[in-house]
Design a protein around this motif. Structure first.
Motif: not given
Lengths: 540, 379
Positions: B322-351
């Protein structure tokens, strides 16, 4: 294979049967041609074969119809599906799926065939009808001939013993029609399928038939017999037969090939004579021109740089394959459809800029589906609104209709008219505004010979009165009869533009039967030949 | 690895897309949401068929933008004031308490703007994921995969799907026809005038199609005793009702436990049995059903694993979900989520790549058979 035993069919609410006391036997492996006027009961006859009449339409059936021993009274159409395949008049209206391959498999899925059998039969059907390279295409992207072949394939894949077709070639160009007929020929010869087919264009099919069933209509008895026998006396006949009757050839030839062999003496008789042509008014008033016009549908070009014109008193025929751009050109001339580049001028102005009332007074188009123009619930009301739209004297449309189709009554609903009557009604509506330029898009589709003759006379009279007429058509015999000039379109471009006799005789695809029989002389119709013979008799 | 072109099972695309949507629903981090949209867009671009439904993705993207704009507008107009950072000062009014004390207008706060943006973005992302499934999976192929018992329903939907474009074409044709009669093509009277012919045409077509389907064997019944059919229908209906009660019991907090999971399980079992029974007693078979093999597994697992990763992270309260809006904060980029999304993008090649339906469009002329042979006939 098919047995009719004293069959009478009466639709609900009618006191007279459509078909009365039909006794008929159709053996296995025959190609049977069903002929008769529009509304004579041809379609009823065809639909009775697989039980759609009366199971689907309602009505009374007396007598017995046996298909390979199965009685249609106790077997509804779905229980006959493995035995009888029916191809409807408009193939698109019978498609259930959206891809060619799936459509071929649909019937087999319904019958519950094993997957490996289906797989094999789909491949066989694809090969048999030459559909292999379009197997993954969406059905709506196919041309008319391809659709017709898919529709035939879709019922053929279930290996029916009987194939029933309702006017399989009426919407097709000559090339596509030949392709479909060749496929049918193959089924009859190689697989022993019994084919029952209704068709108005006798000149295309009569030579392939083993038996002809004549449905005279009005509850009169059906007659059947060998083609040569039936054609000797049939009220409707293709030009080849009419020419043979005129020249008294024996035995009666049914194909151009047989007629040519018998025609030697007739050709000698006609040497030195020229066909009489309809006189076209000397002064050429140009009513419509397109200059370098191009039209695209999305990214697909439909017309490329077309320059053509039409003059007062002249009948121009537009010919070419399905999808060659004929309708697009007609639409451009009335200013509907996508906007063309280049210039389109009708009576000196761009049809797109004209107001509704100016447009109907400048140009009239009878579209491919004439019924689209009809909105009212009775013929009389339709005529009244037509007078209003055209700002004509009340009664103008009605008077025109009385001239062209005197049998149409006021109180009838336009949807209950026959196809030909509807066409004539729409023609009268268009003519009420007296447009100098008249366009017709495939007017003879589904018309029987008498109605076609009536239309041809009407068009010739209009041209004599100074109208310019442009008609898009696949009907080479009609073109030979009435057109002064022929424009052939291919892939959106004009490939030929010239006098009818010159253009149609130089291509076997577009040549009428008489021209093929009497080549190298340039006779086009039986009438021309008859006139010339009369004259030479009077002179000699 | 080179894959032969074929259609991926539409169910796999739906599992993948719903997995992405589920992941999106677990986070308000705008960076992650934008990444999810990016993943969906990449895969759609790579494996989208060139068919009408294939172009629906852009429609869903536009719909997503509309959702965000509406969400922000609603927040600015009616939303409660959140935060302290004023961006723009605007007059506002608070309605009297008998009108629930709703606040109208008022100062634009950075915090409430951000809240609305994140919220709208999440909703838009879910919509876009569904749009991705829509454009990747052919609706008719999906219907081919429905259980045999629901086959009749599936056919009705297919027929309806093909009728809609035809109806549009009809309306177009009739407008042309009105123009040919010199009438107005716009306005109420034009619409009323063409409504009846359009409906008549549609009705006529349905009757023709019904006749065609009947003569091709649609609705053939095998020799199934009437009692068996009734038992199957009763089982199906009862099972579905029970399952609905079960879902309701699970969702509503204060219903007895018996109404929840047990009912759901019971209902599902009954439904499955009914479907299996109905499927067995059908006469009809299937032509080339879509297989479910390795690529299908891979694509659906790619979506499902992303959903699981995001859900677990949100449940554990991992940083960056979650990204806090009160007070406003820059969103972080959690590494595990990025890895999960990389896996999610694989159908572009594997399908497997989609078969090109138009492979033969160029030969549309060639397959016409005989080209007109020029035969010179001299007079």
């Amino acid at each position: 294979m098919i047995v009719f035993e004293d069959v009478s069919i009466t639709y609900p609410g009618q006191d007279r049967p459509v078909l009365g006391h039909v006794n008929l036997q159709i053996p296995e492996g025959e190609l049977v041609l069903v002929v008769g006027r529009t509304g004579s009961g041809k379609t009823t006859f065809l639909r009775a074969i697989n039980g759609l009449v009366p199971h689907f339409t309602g009505g009374m059936l007396t007598g017995r119809i046996l298909i390979d021993g199965r009685d249609t009274a106790t077997h509804p159409p779905r229980e006959l599906a493995d035995l009888v395949g029916v191809v409807p008049q408009d193939p698109m209206s019978g498609f259930v799926t959206d891809i060619v391959e799936d459509e071929l498999a649909y019937g087999m899925e319904c019958l519950g065939l094993a997957p490996d059998v289906m797989r094999r039969r789909v491949e066989e059907t694809l090969d048999l009808l030459g559909l292999a390279d379009i197997r993954h295409r969406a059905l709506r992207t196919l041309s008319g001939g391809q659709r017709q072949r898919v529709a035939i394939g879709a019922v053929l894949s279930t290996h029916p013993k009987v194939l029933v077709l309702d006017e399989p070639t009426s919407a097709l160009d000559p090339g596509a029609a030949e392709e479909v007929l060749a496929a049918l020929q193959r089924l009859v010869h190689d697989l022993g399928v019994t084919v029952v087919m209704a068709e108005h264009r006798l000149e295309r099919v009569v030579q392939y038939a083993d038996q002809i069933v004549l449905v005279p209509g009005g509850g009169l008895p059906i007659t059947a017999g060998a083609p040569a026998e039936m054609m000797r006396t049939a009220p409707i006949a293709p030009p080849v037969v009419e020419l043979a009757r005129l020249a008294g050839w024996q035995p009666l030839p049914l194909s151009v090939r047989d007629a040519r062999r018998a025609a030697g003496s007739l050709r000698d008789l006609l040497v030195g004579q020229q066909p009489r042509l309809r006189a076209v008014t000397a002064e050429q008033i140009t009513l419509a021109t397109t200059t370098d016009a191009s039209v695209r549908y999305g990214t697909r070009p439909a017309l490329r740089h077309v320059s053509v014109s039409a003059h007062a008193g002249e009948i121009v025929a537009l010919m070419g394959r399905n999808g060659a751009g004929k309708s697009t050109l007609l639409n451009a001339l009335v200013g509907v459809g996508p906007e063309p580049t280049g210039s389109v001028r009708v009576n000196g102005s761009d049809p797109r800029t004209l107001s509704g009332s100016e447009l109907v007074h400048a140009v009239g188009l009878v579209p491919q589906e004439p019924a689209d123009l009809l909105e009212a619930t009775t013929v009389a009301e339709e005529c009244r609104t037509s007078d209003r739209d055209a700002a004509a004297e009340p009664g103008t449309t009605r008077a025109l209709l009385a001239l062209m189709a005197p049998e149409i009554e006021d109180g009838i609903h336009p949807r209950d008219l026959s196809e030909g009557q509807r066409l004539l009604l729409v023609l009268c509506i268009i003519l009420a505004a007296r447009p100098p330029l008249l366009l017709l898009d495939e007017p003879t589709r589904g018309l029987d010979y008498p109605t076609k003759a009536r239309l041809a006379t009407a068009l010739a009279d209009l041209a004599d009165a100074g109208h310019a007429i442009v008609l898009a058509t696949h009907d080479v015999e009609l073109v030979a009869e009435i057109a002064d000039r022929v424009v052939i379109l291919a892939d959106g471009e004009i490939v030929a533009d010239g006098a009818t006799s010159h253009v149609v005789t130089s291509s076997p695809m577009f040549a009428p039967q008489v021209a093929k029989i009497l080549a190298p002389q340039s006779w086009l119709t039986v009438q021309q030949v008859a006139l010339a013979l009369d004259e030479s008799e009077a002179a000699g | 690895m080179r894959l032969d072109a074929r259609w991926l099972h539409p169910g796999a695309w739906w599992v993948w897309a719903l997995g992405l949507a589920a992941a999106a629903s677990r986070t308000t981090n705008p960076l992650l949401l934008l990444l999810i949209i990016g993943v969906a867009a990449i895969v759609v671009q790579a494996r989208r068929p060139d068919e009408p439904w294939g172009r629906s993705f852009t429609f869903f993207v536009k719909l997503g933008i509309v959702v965000i704009v509406v969400r922000i507008a609603v927040q600015l107009l009616f939303g409660a004031a959140v935060g302290t950072t004023t961006l723009v000062e605007l007059p506002g009014a608070t309605l009297p308490t008998w009108l629930a004390g709703v606040r109208l207008g008022g100062d634009v706060m950075l915090e409430s703007l951000l809240m609305a943006l994140y919220d709208g973005l999440r909703l838009a992302t879910i919509l876009i994921c569904i749009g991705a499934a829509n454009s990747l999976a052919s609706p008719t192929r999906l219907l081919k995969s429905v259980p045999a018992a629901l086959y009749e329903l599936g056919v009705s939907v297919v027929v309806a799907l093909t009728f809609t474009p035809q109806l549009v074409a009809d309306v177009d044709r009739l407008r042309t026809a009105r123009r040919l009669r010199g009438r107005r093509t716009t306005g109420m009277r034009a619409i009323a005038g063409s409504a009846i012919p359009v409906l008549e045409g549609a009705l006529e077509r349905s009757v023709t199609l019904a006749a065609a389907m009947d003569s091709r064997g649609y609705g053939r019944r095998g020799d199934i005793p009437r009692r068996d059919r009734h038992v199957t229908s009763a089982l199906l209906l009862g099972g579905l009702v029970t399952a609905c009660i079960g879902v309701f019991g699970l969702v509503s907090a204060d219903s007895p436990v018996v109404l929840g999971l047990p009912m759901l399980v019971l209902g599902t079992v009954a439904t499955v049995i009914a479907l299996a029974r109905a499927g067995r007693s059908r006469v009809r078979t299937r032509y080339r059903p879509d297989p479910w093999s390795a690529p299908e597994w891979w694509v659906s697992l790619a979506g499902a694993s992303t959903a699981v990763a995001f859900s677990v992270a949100a449940w554990l309260g991992a940083a960056g979900m979650t990204t806090s809006f009160d007070p406003p904060a820059w969103p972080e980029l959690p590494w595990f989520a990025v890895i999960a999304l990389l896996i999610a993008a694989t159908p572009a090649v594997t399908a497997p790549p989609v078969p090109s339906g138009d492979s033969s469009s160029g030969s549309a002329l060639a397959d016409r058979g005989t080209a007109p042979v020029q035969m010179e006939v001299s007079a």
